[in-house]
Motif scaffolding. Sequence first.
Motif, PDB file in Angstrom:
ATOM      1  N   ASN A 171       0.791  -1.232   0.000  1.00  0.00           N
ATOM      2  CA  ASN A 171       0.000   0.000   0.000  1.00  0.00           C
ATOM      3  C   ASN A 171       0.820   1.278   0.000  1.00  0.00           C
ATOM      4  O   ASN A 171       0.286   2.342  -0.273  1.00  0.00           O
ATOM      5  CB  ASN A 171      -0.941   0.016   1.208  1.00  0.00           C
ATOM      6  N   ASP A 172       2.117   1.201   0.301  1.00  0.00           N
ATOM      7  CA  ASP A 172       2.895   2.442   0.413  1.00  0.00           C
ATOM      8  C   ASP A 172       3.463   2.911  -0.921  1.00  0.00           C
ATOM      9  O   ASP A 172       4.099   3.948  -0.982  1.00  0.00           O
ATOM     10  CB  ASP A 172       3.998   2.318   1.468  1.00  0.00           C
TER      11      ASP A 172
ATOM     12  N   GLY B 216       9.463  -3.883   3.143  1.00  0.00           N
ATOM     13  CA  GLY B 216       8.159  -3.873   3.792  1.00  0.00           C
ATOM     14  C   GLY B 216       7.945  -5.147   4.569  1.00  0.00           C
ATOM     15  O   GLY B 216       8.860  -5.964   4.710  1.00  0.00           O
TER      16      GLY B 216
ATOM     17  N   GLU C 208       4.722  -8.199   1.289  1.00  0.00           N
ATOM     18  CA  GLU C 208       3.708  -7.307   0.735  1.00  0.00           C
ATOM     19  C   GLU C 208       3.800  -7.417  -0.777  1.00  0.00           C
ATOM     20  O   GLU C 208       4.902  -7.385  -1.335  1.00  0.00           O
ATOM     21  CB  GLU C 208       3.933  -5.873   1.203  1.00  0.00           C
TER      22      GLU C 208
END
Length: 120
Positions: A25-26, A76, A85
Motif C-alpha cells: 500500500n505504500d 516492507g 507485501e
Amino acid sequence: EIDGKWFYPQEYSFFEEIGIAKTLNDLKTGKKTKNGEIYHDEIMMGAHRSLPLPSLVRVTNLSNGYSVRVRINHRGAFSNTNIIELSTGVFEKLKLNELGGLVKISLIQQNETFLVNEVM
C-alpha cells in the motif's frame, strides 16, 4: 529501523517462510521502489524486510496451491506474521483475499540483475 526494531538485508543460500501476505500500500504505480525501479501495480512485484534487493521468490497461496514468481524490489512486511507485501497483480494471479492470505515464499535467486540495452 521500524518501531524500534532493526532489520538488515541478508544473504541466504536457502530461504523459505510461511505467513500472511498483504497488499503493498505504500507505493503507487510510477513511484520508485527502494532499489530505484519504477513500481507497477499490475506487475509481479513485492516487498520483504530482509531479502537482498532485488531477489526472485516463488510465492504460493497455501489455500489453493497457486504460485507465481515475484521480484522483491522494495522493503516492507515488518511484522512477525505479515511476511511479504505484494502488488495487486500478484494478489489477482494467486486469487488471494484482498485482506491478505496465508502464503509460502521460497527464494529462487538473490541479487538478481539484468542488463537493459538502450536502443538508439
